[in-house]
Structures are given as structure tokens and as C-alpha cells.
Design a protein around this motif. Sequence first.
Motif: not given
Lengths: 110, 308
Positions: A55-58, B72-73, B125-130, B230-235
Motif C-alpha cells: 500500500s502507498p498509504d496504509g 494518502w493525500d 480515511w479516503i473518500g466520504a467522511r465516516p 485534519i488527520p493528515t497534518k502533523i505538528n
Amino acid sequence: MLRRSFTAVIERNVDFATGFVCEPYETGWAIEARWFVNILAADPAAVLAITAEVSPDGLAWCPHEAAPVERSGPGLMTLPITNVGPWGRLSFSVRGAESVRGICYLTLKG
Amino acid sequence: MTERALTRPALAYGDVRLSRFDPLPRILFFDDFDNGANGWCELIGNHDGDLDKVRPVVSDMRPPQISSVSFWDIGTHGSIDGTYALKLATRPRANHMSLAIKRLTYVKPGLVQFETYFTFKSEAWIGARPDHQSGYDGNVDPSVFDFGDFTIGNDVCDREGGRRYHCALRYQNTDHAGNLTRNWQYKTSLQTTTKMEFSGRPAVSDYHVSDPGDWADVPGGHQPLCYNEIPTKINWHYLRYVFDTEAGRNVELQVNDKVMDLRNIAVPAYDHGYWGLDRLMNFCIDVRTHKPVRNFLFLDSVVVSVDW
């Protein structure tokens, strides 16, 4: 500097049935990998097949190019991986029984 | 930074990476996870060779991972310097904890300081929000409610059969009811050991304490950390935790600009001795999810120093 290596016990004393996939693990630093599954308990007629996935992203997964490996009955089986990819996991399928019980290891070197 | 930092030019260490830390006089170890896991490994409960007998709460704490902190993004976020960080990842199962441990002993009792740069996230996650992700307003992201807590602590034993205790400081992001609390907490009861369960103590659901409610807020310990939307930005956040193996207590916790005095917080000690743990000094970090969503804790690097 010696190369880095790491052994991760990905699943421990788990019943592997068809459709089971192990937890994902990051492998981007590794040049090579090798999966092991130690089948602790299985019906003698049971055949376990393992397929490596990447996978590229898990999150999104596809099969790795390595051919699946099969084993019947208890004992150790292994699946070597090159061109490892950023994430790895193992997919399981069983025939001749509902499930087999075992431990799943991922060994990495890079 | 402390007065001590002012007397220590960064280059005096011979390694500029250490200039973002503020160590005590002797550095015991400096773990840059670009160089591997550096001795941080999975904790497992005691057993006799049959892993089916491991207590459930300590049977599946997950191997730590060397992570490029990728999403993923945007792809690879990376660590502060280099590429890799140490990652702890839970399963996507409510109340699951991942814990990594580094095991040492100690030469002299005294102050021990653990410093790290850390960050945390729940899984994207990828796509629509859960379904549980409704309410996004472009800034406040409901994914913050998917992150449970993380804990830093130790396991110290003075002498074989002597005083043994665990310090544990937990950042509770959300409570079990799903409320965003964002408090530092300390534990108020003992960690149940395998020996104690062998002696008839009940099994526990929280590794650190007898009862899941055995936590109290650190005075002045409310601290919103930088979640960043958002869950793909970390500090990365700075953390400095000091404990004292002479007094057997916590001393101080600093996270960014917040400094919490922990000297008056009682640390539960066992009323019975343990064999084979002479001068034991283990360092522990863990992350726990309250939802069926993987939670992650990332450490860029760790410096542990002592005052001897």
C-alpha cells in the motif's frame, strides 16, 4: 555501519481464516522483507495460503508481485519480498479447514 | 529554556540535533529514529512459553514502527530532520493500546529526564467522511474526537525485593464518553502485575491502573495541543518529563510552554517485593484508542539524561 534490521510480530496466536488480513506495518525504510507464519495448530488436511499485499498509504491495498506461498499442517512457512513498498500486510486463505492457528512475523532489513 | 540551557551552547554537544533539547549533565541515550528503533520494543506480559496464557491487556501491544509519517493525500510528511520517526499504532478497536518500552537499569539514584518531540493523530480515511465524522466546519475537524489518549511513564525498582513503582502521565484527549477533555492526568492506583493476577487480583481493562477511573487531573494540566485541523497534518510538540529515582516520584512535566510541578503527586508503590528487578529502570510510551479507529503516536527523537 551495519544494515538495520527489525523483526515485528504482527499477529500472535491468531486463528487465520479465509479473508483474514493482518495489521498493516510500515516498511518504507527496508530494502528487503520476509514474512514468516508459524502454524501452531492445524488440521492435517488444512492448507494455508499467504499473499503479500502493499500500500502507498496504509489504507488502499493491492497484491505484491511475489507469488503466494502455501503450506499444509503445522510448521513454519515463509514468503520473501523485494521491492518492498511503503506499507505491507499479509492476506490469508485456508482450504480443507475453517482456520489454522499461528503467529505471523515480518522481518525487515535495509 | 532553563538557566542550564543558557550555559550550554548547542555546539558544545558536538551534535546540533541536540540543541533543541535541554538535557541534564549526563546523556544516557539519544534516539534519532532515522537510525532505527533504538531499543524501543513491544511490551508483552509474562508467560511460560504458551502465549495463550498472556493476560489480554498485555498480549497485543503492537510492535513499534519506523515511520516516514506519510499520508494518502500529501505523501511523506517526514520527521523534524531526516525522514523517519518512531510510530506506535493501535488496532482499530475500542480500548486497544499500543505500548513501547525501552529497558535499562541505573547506576545511581537521582533525577532522570525524558525529552522528546512528539505528535499524534487518529487514522485518516479516503473518500466520504465516516458517519461519526459529521460536523466539519472547515476548521474544527471531528476527527479529533477519534483520538483517545497517550501516556508516558516508567517502571522503577530500587532493589531486588525493594521499592517498585510506575509513574504514568496521560494526555487524555477524549474521555470514554467521547468528550474532548485535553487534560494531563496522573494515575491513582497500582498497575496490576502478572504476579498480582496469579495471586487472585481481578483482570484489568486499563493496563496502568486497577480501575479505569483511577486517574486524576494534574493541577493546571489542561492543555489544548496543536491538532491542526485534519488527520493528515502533523505538528511536532516538545515534551520534557523528569522523575526522581531517589525520592520515587514525579518531578516535572513540560509540554511546549506549559510546565507542571508534579512533586506533590503521590506515586503508588507496591506493598510487596519483586525478584530479579534490581535497579530496574524502564521507559514506557503508549497510545490508546477509544473508538474502532487506529490511533497513532509519533516520536521524532528521544533524549534521556541524568543528574549524576
